[in-house]
Design an enzyme around this catalytic site. Structure first.
Site, PDB file in Angstrom:
ATOM      1  N   HIS B 187       0.861  -1.173   0.000  1.00  0.00           N
ATOM      2  CA  HIS B 187       0.000   0.000   0.000  1.00  0.00           C
ATOM      3  C   HIS B 187       0.894   1.217   0.000  1.00  0.00           C
ATOM      4  O   HIS B 187       1.700   1.394   0.904  1.00  0.00           O
ATOM      5  CB  HIS B 187      -0.901  -0.004   1.246  1.00  0.00           C
ATOM      6  CG  HIS B 187      -1.847   1.151   1.273  1.00  0.00           C
ATOM      7  ND1 HIS B 187      -3.170   1.050   0.923  1.00  0.00           N
ATOM      8  CD2 HIS B 187      -1.649   2.454   1.579  1.00  0.00           C
ATOM      9  CE1 HIS B 187      -3.747   2.225   1.031  1.00  0.00           C
ATOM     10  NE2 HIS B 187      -2.855   3.098   1.433  1.00  0.00           N
ATOM     11  N   CYS B 188       0.783   2.010  -1.019  1.00  0.00           N
ATOM     12  CA  CYS B 188       1.694   3.138  -1.165  1.00  0.00           C
ATOM     13  C   CYS B 188       1.004   4.428  -0.729  1.00  0.00           C
ATOM     14  O   CYS B 188       0.038   4.863  -1.353  1.00  0.00           O
ATOM     15  CB  CYS B 188       2.135   3.266  -2.622  1.00  0.00           C
ATOM     16  SG  CYS B 188       3.368   4.538  -2.867  1.00  0.00           S
TER      17      CYS B 188
END
Lengths: 158, 465
Positions: B187-188
């Site tokens: 998850h960026c």
């Protein structure tokens, strides 16, 4: 005649749902979309084994075609990359084209093979490609139907 | 026995509503709604469901501002000088790169990463039946795993308590978005979305083009200063001429280059070996595992094929059908109808609820750790790492340093199943359903990444009556 020729709409409204059978995914080849061809026991006296396996195998071959990594997918990928992926907004990908073919195939199978036997296939895409859902309805034309089923028939066909 | 007139019905229009008693709580809404409006994950939707973003959009606005401001300064202050002294292609190249970066970034942020829709109640019930929960109700049911053979290698599939399905291989549940994502990478927060199967190629082209852009701007600014100092002015004078822009650009680019280049290098390695960040961090296919022949079963064993498969493979469709209309009888996905399920699921409900409450505890722990561990490119915290690791920044052996994004995925497997954390059982995890208390796959990465979460599950949570 043991099998009644059902209207799909009728199946849904007037026939009572007995159970749903879920054909799970087969991950032996990796993350490619495939379904197990193992014949579920709940369908034992509802449909011939060969017909069922034929359906699942055809579906599997469609999915393999959709996810095939070959010339056309490379072309799509490179073209999209070159246009900063704006191309994906405009064109329909090969996967989507094959999905349309699949839904057409499922509809055809439902009409010809499954609805007459009181079964209904649900397109896997509607279930997030997790399962192939087969709804099993009570067989209305069955000679061996119990009184309860005829009562449910009367109640359900309002 | 009635004679039916045969009609063509589109099976898609039929949604067979189950006869069991689960329905909308309360009356149905008067206006038809689209499916995105009742989507159970933590996502935000724009343009009537066309665009999807994580609810925790992280620092996406900051990313956009940084890129736009830097490029703006570049075009305003450096380009005129360089066009005059060098070539007119400077702003052209800069413009092309800028467009590419923005397009990739927006595509990454607003594309469905490959979210797996949650199982319907019928499916969940069917899976329940198949799982042998031969325990009394005095302890929670064991966490569930299923083993499959992929390319002659045993892979464990875990059961997701939130989505009520066995996760396909390479799928992971993101706690920030509360969704299972296929081929979950990470998850960026910079992009404000998960990176998964459907948007990995956009993410990769984003970081690669951003590396080019930052290097390009950095080079141009240096060239600008050099040329100015050559035409008689000293370097200090040259900087004083355009103080803000030069300093800002230099600072931003300098710090970005190290982290972005490192990230690009790391992801190039991942692409070439057909791995995800999640798998790499967990060491799922590393050769260090004792006793087993562990290779990556998904790899094609050829760098070119791996790259082509990952980046140029077919684009799978979105599975969540955001803009579809909600049919009035359609049951809301399983998670929200938990309370209405049959009483036989009491045990599983316990597990779900206890997972939820522990999830809350762990999430709080995670978020407090996040702020410390988050490697922000450009922030002062990472500069020591970047500077001293400059020689090996490209392929840093410690992915968590160069990854640049929160290591959320490694924690997911801790949170999802009902936890009685015993790390001793990690390695012998080839045995399926073990009735003893143990997590499905406690992630070894926890020790590597240095998170102190082993104690968290021991924190008391309210046992259910």
């Amino acid at each position: 005649v043991w099998f009644q020729f059902h209207n799909l709409q009728d199946l849904r409204h007037s026939a009572s749902l007995v159970t749903k059978v879920f054909i799970q995914r087969d991950y032996s080849e990796g993350t490619v979309c495939r379904f197990l061809t193992k014949f579920p026991s709940e369908l034992d006296n509802r449909i011939e084994r060969s017909l069922f396996e034929e359906t699942v195998k055809t579906l599997n071959s469609y999915y393999i075609e959709a996810e095939k990594i070959g010339g056309q997918s490379y072309l799509e990928g490179c073209l999209a990359c070159a246009t900063a992926y704006i191309a994906f907004l405009c064109m329909e990908t090969r996967y989507e084209q094959v999905l349309k073919k699949i839904s057409g195939y499922i509809q055809e199978q439902n009409e010809k093979v499954y609805a007459p036997r009181g079964l209904l296939l649900t397109d896997p895409i509607e279930r997030g490609m997790r399962v192939l859902e087969i709804s099993v309805f009570e067989d209305q034309g069955s000679v061996s139907s119990s009184p309860s089923s005829s009562m449910s028939l009367a109640g359900g066909s309002a | 026995m009635k004679n039916c007139e045969y009609q063509q019905i589109d099976p898609r229009a039929l949604s067979v509503s189950p006869s069991s008693a689960e329905s909308h709580p309360g009356k149905t809404p008067p206006r038809p709604r689209r499916k995105w409006e009742v989507f159970p994950g933590k996502n935000r939707f724009f343009c009537d469901g066309r665009l999807i973003l994580s609810r925790q959009s992280g620092v996406l606005p900051m990313t956009l501002v940084l890129i736009v401001v830097t490029c703006g300064l570049f075009f305003t202050f450096d380009c005129p000088f360089l066009v005059k002294h060098l070539t007119v292609f400077i702003p052209v190249i800069g413009g092309v790169l800028f467009v590419f970066v923005m397009a990739s970034l927006l595509r990454t942020s607003f594309t469905d990463p490959g979210i797996l829709p949650r199982a319907t109640a019928d499916e969940a019930a069917d899976i329940e039946k198949q799982i042998d929960t031969s325990g009394s109700s005095s302890y929670r049911p064991p966490p569930r795993t299923k083993e499959v053979l992929i390319n002659q290698q045993v892979v464990k599939l875990k059961y997701c308590f939130t989505c009520k399905t066995f996760r396909p291989p390479r799928t992971s549940h993101c706690s920030l978005c509360d969704n299972c994502v296929e081929r979950f990478d990470h998850h960026c927060p910079w992009v404000g979305n998960c990176v998964g199967k459907r948007n990995y190629r956009f993410f990769y082209s984003f970081i690669v083009s951003l590396s080019f852009l930052t290097s390009f701007i950095f080079g141009c600014v240096i060239a600008h200063l050099t040329l100015r100092s050559q035409t008689g002015e000293s370097l200090i004078q040259a900087i004083q001429e355009s103080p803000a822009s030069t300093v800002v650009e230099l600072v931003i680019c300098f710090f970005s280059i190290w982290s972005i280049l490192g990230l690009s290098g790391f992801h190039t390695y991942l692409v070439a070996s057909n791995l995800t960040t999640n798998e790499d961090i967990k060491g799922s296919w590393s050769s260090k595992r004792a006793g087993e022949e562990h290779g990556n079963p998904y790899s094609y064993n050829s760098i070119i094929t791996n790259c082509c498969a990952t980046l140029c493979g077919p684009m799978p469709p979105s599975l969540i059908d955001r803009r579809g209309w909600l049919s009035l009888e359609e049951p809301i996905p399983a998670a929200s109808t938990l309370e209405m399920e049959l009483p036989t699921f009491a045990e599983k409900n316990d597990a779900e609820m206890c997972a939820q409450s522990t999830k809350g505890v762990l999430e709080r722990a995670v978020h407090s750790l996040d702020f410390h561990k988050l490697c922000l490119p450009g922030s002062p915290k990472t500069t020591p790492m970047g500077l001293e690791g400059s020689g090996s920044a490209a392929l840093s052996p410690e992915p968590s340093a160069s990854a640049g994004c929160a290591q959320e995925p490694s924690l997911r497997s801790v949170v999802a199943p009902c936890p009685r954390f015993s790390r001793g059982n990690q390695r012998d995890s080839l045995h399926s359903v073990n009735p003893a208390f143990r997590l499905a796959s406690p992630s070894p990465s926890l020790s590597r990444a240095g998170f102190v979460l082993e104690d968290a599950p021991e924190v008391s949570f309210v046992p259910l009556p």
